[in-house]
Design an enzyme around this catalytic site. Sequence first.
Site, mmCIF file in Angstrom:
data_model
loop_
_atom_site.group_PDB
_atom_site.id
_atom_site.type_symbol
_atom_site.label_atom_id
_atom_site.label_comp_id
_atom_site.label_asym_id
_atom_site.label_seq_id
_atom_site.Cartn_x
_atom_site.Cartn_y
_atom_site.Cartn_z
ATOM 1 N N THR A 306 71.365 -5.443 88.991
ATOM 2 C CA THR A 306 70.340 -6.021 89.860
ATOM 3 C C THR A 306 68.977 -5.388 89.621
ATOM 4 O O THR A 306 67.955 -6.077 89.599
ATOM 5 C CB THR A 306 70.731 -5.856 91.340
ATOM 6 O OG1 THR A 306 71.932 -6.587 91.587
ATOM 7 C CG2 THR A 306 69.640 -6.380 92.262
ATOM 8 N N HIS A 482 72.567 -11.707 87.799
ATOM 9 C CA HIS A 482 73.482 -11.274 86.736
ATOM 10 C C HIS A 482 74.839 -11.937 86.951
ATOM 11 O O HIS A 482 75.030 -12.692 87.900
ATOM 12 C CB HIS A 482 73.635 -9.747 86.704
ATOM 13 C CG HIS A 482 74.039 -9.141 88.023
ATOM 14 N ND1 HIS A 482 75.316 -9.240 88.535
ATOM 15 C CD2 HIS A 482 73.327 -8.437 88.938
ATOM 16 C CE1 HIS A 482 75.376 -8.625 89.696
ATOM 17 N NE2 HIS A 482 74.182 -8.130 89.973
#
Length: 687
Positions: A306, A482
Amino acid sequence: MSNHIKQGNNRFLNSRMGFFLLVLFLFWAKTYFAYQTEFTLGAKGALQQFLLVVNPIPAGILLFGIGLYFRGRLAYWFMLIMDLIQSIWLFANIVYYREFSDFLTFGIIKGSGDVQNNLGKSLAEIIHPIDFVVFLDVIVLVGLLIFKVIKIDKRPYKFWNAFALTVLSFVLMFGEYNIANADRSGLLTRSFDNNYIVKYLGMNEYAAFNAYQTEKESQTRAKAKASDLDSVLKYLKKNRTKNNIEYYGKEKGKNVFIIHLESFQQFLIDYKVDGKEVTPNINRFYHDQHTVSFDNFYHQVAQGKTSDAEMMLENSLFGLPQGSAMVSYGTQNTYEAAPAILAQKGYTTAAFHGDVPSFWNRENTYKSWGYQYFFDSSYFKEKPSYSVGYGLKDKIFFKDAANYIQQLPQPFYAKLITLTNHYPYILDKQNQSFPATKTGDDTVDPYVQTAHYLDQAFGEFINYLKKTGLYDNSVVVAYGDHYGISNNHRPAIAQLLHKKSINSYDLAQFQKVPFMIHGSNLQGKIDHTYGGEIDVLPTLLHILGIKDNNKIQFGQDLLSTNRKQIVAFRNGDFVTPKYTSVGSTVYLTKTCKKITPNAKQKKRLEAIQNHVNTELSLSDRVVQGDLLRFYDPKGFVKVNKRDYNYKPSAGLASLKERNAKEHTSLVDENGGKSTMGDYKTDAPELK
């Protein structure tokens, strides 16, 4: 009998080993007391609680055990001085943590008084009388020695016994680290939160690791020089793209929302389970006539996950090959990030996150990036039922965030980071309204349930924006940060993709995440260009009509007609419209056919690989050398981190003062009345 026991105890305390064990016990007691009363470490489950109890002991044995190598008084004074040093370190962290919800770093201590400047309030207001209890054991021990309640043992202590304790301390540290790393993989290599290191390993181990990190970073930074930018600027000049006049400046002056869809992969778009859409609200947004959506957009994160996504999104700089750039370089480095760029164009800049501010070092990094406000978990009402996994549930988070959004002077730049769709995809039954998949993989199957919950929360927030008029007056960007399902779940991934088996090509394509930009002046489409998170910032700036020709950004405008369309992954792999390179294997992107490159193809692949390697290495040079401190682009003023204080009292006071001057917030537009009546949610916790 009691006198005999008392005499035995006295003899033991009057021995050097007895004094060592007493110091060790008192050191453990005050450290664990601080863990429980001063820090919020979030130890969950029996294993984490066990590690929290024992983690002061190995370092204590090592440090106080050094005293056993000395003779007479020197041994005792060494242990006392070492205990005093430990007390000062613990005390300093208690005070700093109270203000910043994070532990001190040596980078902050070295940073020209940054600690004092960051502390915002006077020390007298921050320090509590109870904090001084960490020095009580030192005072007691000194008193016991002065008044000879404990007598100094002048007998020599056997070297090999002292050495055995030293060895024992390292054995215990090694065992503790292995247990901790099994519970939290990549504990030190990813180092996403100092709280985790203290929770698992201890205050001293954290200090040692941080000292190592700081020294390594300092050496790299010290060796860097302004001329290192020459090759960077030469590369960027060669790779600039032209603006697409069809989109350039179409949304100039509008608010910007960045909605961070946690662990959200592209395959979820239009995906169905048992005939039901997993994400109907996001699907509508994706296909909207005013949304430009990209179906060949890839995440490019490494260990930072992140934090890497945020780094690329807001700076157009890559994350690091190991660890997190936000953690390692977020506090001290100079940046030209989106919040700072837009703030200097008259925007109010704010980030929203329903977790602690220390996670991924956001508390410090966001100041370096120029965020004027950071609404972390301390701004939101918290109850046990409101949170799951890594923080506030998305429906509650979006509603609570809306209360502050309505107070932001317009135009504003607001980033909202969702959390519920985070591994391990836990959702209580009252919020489950979608069937799990049936791959047989317990990690994978609930993924669609949390994704559906995120979609519902997203839909509620979009409805609020529409009701209040913000939707038409804003650019709304939504992206997946992601992967949600790692490559370790190949059989389950194959079932999700309706394939019998998958190969490296399939896994590379599985790294696609959605990227969508909505604006009322945009002509919507599904854009097939190949790009990734590194390209977001230049794309957004061009839509807003902000020139970035003099900025150091490694991405290219996704809407430009002369893009290279080379997507670089952090490990050196890449995807282009023609080739997909995974390790030493090459596939044709359109047909997924594995090829053995001929001479012409080899030459082209070598050129692409050289471009990827150069791009990654130059970005690393900028970050690790803090090269932006040497760069002064025209029209940009470097961020002064001391301008920002994210504590709720300071943040809300600043927001109130600013609104009193500008009167441009949504509340002001609504005649001073709150718009929260327009926010509708079916979150069962709020009923």
